[in-house]
Design a protein around this motif. Structure first.
Motif, short mmCIF file in Angstrom:
data_model
loop_
_atom_site.label_atom_id
_atom_site.label_comp_id
_atom_site.label_asym_id
_atom_site.label_seq_id
_atom_site.Cartn_x
_atom_site.Cartn_y
_atom_site.Cartn_z
N ILE A 24 0.77 -1.00 -0.05
CA ILE A 24 0.03 0.09 -0.06
C ILE A 24 1.06 1.27 -0.05
CG2 ILE A 24 -1.94 1.08 1.20
CD1 ILE A 24 -2.69 -1.71 0.53
N THR A 25 0.54 2.15 -1.10
CA THR A 25 1.46 3.49 -1.01
C THR A 25 0.35 4.54 -0.59
OG1 THR A 25 1.00 3.91 -3.22
CG2 THR A 25 2.81 2.44 -2.58
N LEU A 26 1.35 5.95 -0.56
CA LEU A 26 0.48 6.99 -0.50
C LEU A 26 -0.82 7.18 -1.40
CD1 LEU A 26 2.27 10.22 0.02
CD2 LEU A 26 0.65 9.28 1.45
N LYS A 27 -0.41 6.91 -2.57
CA LYS A 27 -1.45 6.88 -3.57
C LYS A 27 -2.60 6.42 -3.52
CE LYS A 27 0.51 7.52 -8.28
NZ LYS A 27 1.38 6.64 -9.29
N VAL A 32 -8.36 6.16 -1.61
CA VAL A 32 -9.50 5.79 -0.78
C VAL A 32 -10.03 6.91 -0.20
CG1 VAL A 32 -9.89 4.48 1.40
CG2 VAL A 32 -8.63 3.45 -0.42
N ALA A 33 -9.22 8.00 0.36
CA ALA A 33 -9.72 9.12 0.94
C ALA A 33 -10.35 10.30 0.14
CB ALA A 33 -8.36 9.78 1.75
N GLY A 34 -10.19 10.05 -1.29
CA GLY A 34 -10.64 10.96 -2.25
C GLY A 34 -9.88 12.33 -2.27
N LEU A 35 -8.37 12.36 -1.74
CA LEU A 35 -7.61 13.36 -1.85
C LEU A 35 -6.29 13.36 -2.85
CD1 LEU A 35 -7.84 13.79 2.09
CD2 LEU A 35 -8.76 15.57 0.42
N SER A 36 -5.38 14.06 -2.78
CA SER A 36 -4.31 14.03 -3.62
C SER A 36 -3.26 13.44 -2.70
CB SER A 36 -3.92 15.28 -4.07
OG SER A 36 -3.33 16.00 -2.97
N PRO A 37 -2.17 12.80 -3.16
CA PRO A 37 -1.17 12.10 -2.60
C PRO A 37 -0.60 13.15 -1.57
CG PRO A 37 -1.09 11.38 -4.70
CD PRO A 37 -2.21 12.39 -4.79
N ILE A 38 -0.38 14.19 -2.22
CA ILE A 38 0.28 15.32 -1.31
C ILE A 38 -0.41 15.53 -0.03
CG2 ILE A 38 -0.36 17.20 -2.54
CD1 ILE A 38 3.13 16.53 -0.86
N GLU A 60 -8.83 7.77 8.57
CA GLU A 60 -9.60 6.72 8.18
C GLU A 60 -9.30 5.95 7.26
OE1 GLU A 60 -14.34 6.89 7.28
OE2 GLU A 60 -13.72 8.48 8.68
N ALA A 61 -8.74 6.56 6.13
CA ALA A 61 -8.14 5.83 4.87
C ALA A 61 -7.03 4.83 5.28
CB ALA A 61 -8.12 6.82 3.75
N VAL A 62 -6.14 5.59 6.08
CA VAL A 62 -4.90 4.84 6.53
C VAL A 62 -5.39 3.72 7.45
CG1 VAL A 62 -2.90 4.93 8.41
CG2 VAL A 62 -3.63 6.95 6.76
N GLU A 63 -6.22 3.66 8.42
CA GLU A 63 -6.92 2.59 8.99
C GLU A 63 -7.38 1.70 8.08
OE1 GLU A 63 -7.41 2.25 13.18
OE2 GLU A 63 -6.55 3.84 12.00
N LEU A 64 -8.12 1.85 6.90
CA LEU A 64 -8.68 1.00 6.24
C LEU A 64 -7.83 0.28 5.43
CD1 LEU A 64 -11.79 1.14 6.10
CD2 LEU A 64 -11.82 2.34 3.93
N THR A 65 -6.72 1.09 4.83
CA THR A 65 -5.90 0.41 3.97
C THR A 65 -4.53 -0.22 4.88
OG1 THR A 65 -4.70 2.51 3.98
CG2 THR A 65 -6.21 2.04 2.06
#
Lengths: 349, 349
Positions: A24-27, A32-38, A60-65
């Motif tokens: 899993i990467t930042l991307k 998942v979060a609907g945001l840009s990687p940065i 949340e997205a970090v948790e999820l992934t």
DNA sequence: ACCAAGAATGATTGCGCTATCATTTTTTGG
DNA sequence: CCAAAAAATGATAGCGCAATCATTCTTGGT
């Protein structure tokens, strides 16, 4: 974009994953979060730049992934590795353990990790270690002692990395320094024992460079008092109780007589004490014993061992603080910090 | 392209360098050597692919430029960090020191570095440490013990990184294991002491999870012999001589009488021995003392301390070997390695 | 002398992230 | 309610290296 959606779905469930599961990467988190990687990167590294709601989405997205950042990539991009390297001669020597522990604890508290290397008291090996260490782009380096191969000094200087030397004192450190004067300790011990009336000294001494400094201080002062060179028995590192016992045996068997045995460490002193007791020699009545380091047991043997206390943990903590200050660009109060020492009079003297 | 030429010239001499000196990279070395960057990379990482003359040219250029590879970049590109992380509860506990030293030595001999973290016996902390560690993409991880937070296990499994658990035994390790049976040690001690005729047992015991296993083994066997639960005094980690003395004091003051004190470590045993001597209690005549760990001093106190020998250094070395085998894709003889133990009978029993 | 097979070297690309600068959104004060 | 400032978010590029595939140079056999 079905492809993207499919991936997104895979984020959580790992059904029909290929044999090598790409990590899993930042991307992924960003998707998942609907945001840009940065933005995700910022949420993790500079949350004060984002609004709380965004941070929550990221979390949340970090948790999820189950995202785990890649600090190699992060360090490469940011030039900050959040890594501090330390080189100590060895860990057997209980002296350094507390320093390492203090260093590790303090660094961990500030989000840094500790890369530990053991030089085995060899400057040549230390030099290689420094090269290996610099390869990892550490944000700081802690060395033991002030004597290093010329190569080591050069490499460290040109790497332009904060360095703290420890456990000794010099007016010309590579960069920063947290230590104390071994010479003075030797002098202090000599004055103290001479003041107590002892005159016939024997040494049980480890063969390491800082111990040699203490010895030099000791002998200088004894010499001033008109006392000639003390008989000594040298032992290899790490110094142990067994070597201390052996040391006293050898000294006594040499035929000389002593009223005080000075040891380069408490472990040796404990050995000398043990051997003295075995031989029915009264301590300190017939023979005084002096240690160094004030290890945990020194106060609790019977009789308790006079020693020199060093705040070993403080050396680690202050070294960490010095590095952290330098890394974070804060002004440093002093490049050279003398943590001092304290002669602890106990029952063996 | 004067710009490029200027840079080239700057490669060696550092005259009029800008304040922030860009660090030397593979590219710079390649330019100096008149080779492509990838060839330089190969000269350093897979020299067998190049002819000796080329390697010599590269070596020369490396020398000239003072090049230090960037392992962050290398690791990112190659997915191999040449880093192994270890988590131990603490270093004060001399037990782990030898393991760490063995691990570090063996890893260093194979070109790997050691990232050391201290968990302080807390699974929660360990869990955080594992996350932090995984961020650095280690090629292997060494853990102490077999009880970890569920989260820890999950993270390690999904990170797909070789793991060695140490200092304990279980049929279901996360991945690999190098340890020994604490339960069996407890049982062995009980049988041994019972066989020597001791019946009235007291325990001075550290409050850690593996010590608890040894105790369970001990009590199981004593129970089989019809001996009830032994009086015990619990001490916090790290166990020290002072805590051992205190332990015997407390036990004796409780009014019970003992003919054998079993300790969870040699440091405690040394304390108990000291306190017994202070009180004029004959060891082992009136009181037997049993330690654990066979630390260096145990054989040389007077009387010498009976203990259980563990090849602590071997644990580190074997853990390193297991990881190295896995990393380099060699077949592993056994996932679970029991290094065993040996009860050492000395004078205190 | 010539060619195939292998050895040696090179060009391109991307690892995963953050610095930098650009853009959009929100807030603020009049 | 609007412009300007400030805050929040995004796009692009590149950190330094090695995996991969492409190309060039050596060999040695005939």
């Amino acid at each position: 974009m079905p492809q993207a959606n499919k991936r997104l779905a895979q984020g959580q469930s790992s059904e029909n994953a290929p044999s090598v599961t790409r990590s899993i990467t930042l991307k992924d988190v960003a998707r998942v979060a609907g945001l840009s990687p940065i933005t995700v990167s910022r949420a993790l590294n500079s949350p004060q730049l984002l609004r709380p709601a965004t941070i929550a989405r990221v979390r949340e997205a970090v948790e999820l992934t189950g995202y785990i950042p890649n600090l190699l990539a992060g360090g490469l991009a940011s030039k900050r590795s959040r890594l501090v390297a330390a080189i100590v001669p060895q860990l057997f020597n209980a002296m350094f353990v507390e320093t390492v522990q203090g260093l590790g604890d303090q660094l961990a508290a500030h989000g840094y990790q500790l890369l530990l290397s053991l030089s085995g008291y060899s400057p040549a090996h230390e030099s290689e270690l420094v090269s290996a260490i610099l390869s990892r782009q550490p944000d700081g380096i802690v060395l033991t002692g002030i004597n290093h191969a010329a190569e080591t000094r050069k490499r460290l200087l040109s790497a332009n990395v904060p360095v703290v030397e420890t456990w000794d004192l010099t007016p010309t450190p590579i960069d920063m320094l947290v230590g104390f004067s071994h010479q003075k300790i030797g002098e202090t011990i000599a004055r103290y024992l001479h003041g107590k009336g002892y005159r016939r000294f024997g040494l049980v001494w480890a063969d390491d460079e800082r111990a040699a400094l203490r010895r030099a201080g000791l002998e200088t002062v004894l010499n001033e008092y008109g006392i000639g060179k003390a008989a000594s028995h040298m032992v290899p590192t790490p110094a142990t109780l067994a070597l201390g016992r052996k040391g006293l045996q050898v000294l006594l068997d040499s035929g000389s007589s002593f009223d005080a045995i000075v040891c380069s460490s408490d472990a040796l002193a404990q050995g000398v004490l043990t051997e003295a007791q075995v031989r029915g020699i009264k301590v300190p009545g017939q023979l005084a014993i002096m240690g160094f380091g004030d290890l945990d047991f020194a106060a609790h043997t019977v009789p308790s061992i006079s020693s020199v206390h060093i705040d070993k943990r403080a050396i680690g903590i202050q070294a960490a603080n010095a590095l952290l200050a330098r890394i974070e660009g804060r002004p440093l109060k002093q490049r050279i910090l003398d943590v001092g020492f304290e002669l602890i009079e106990r029952e063996t003297t």
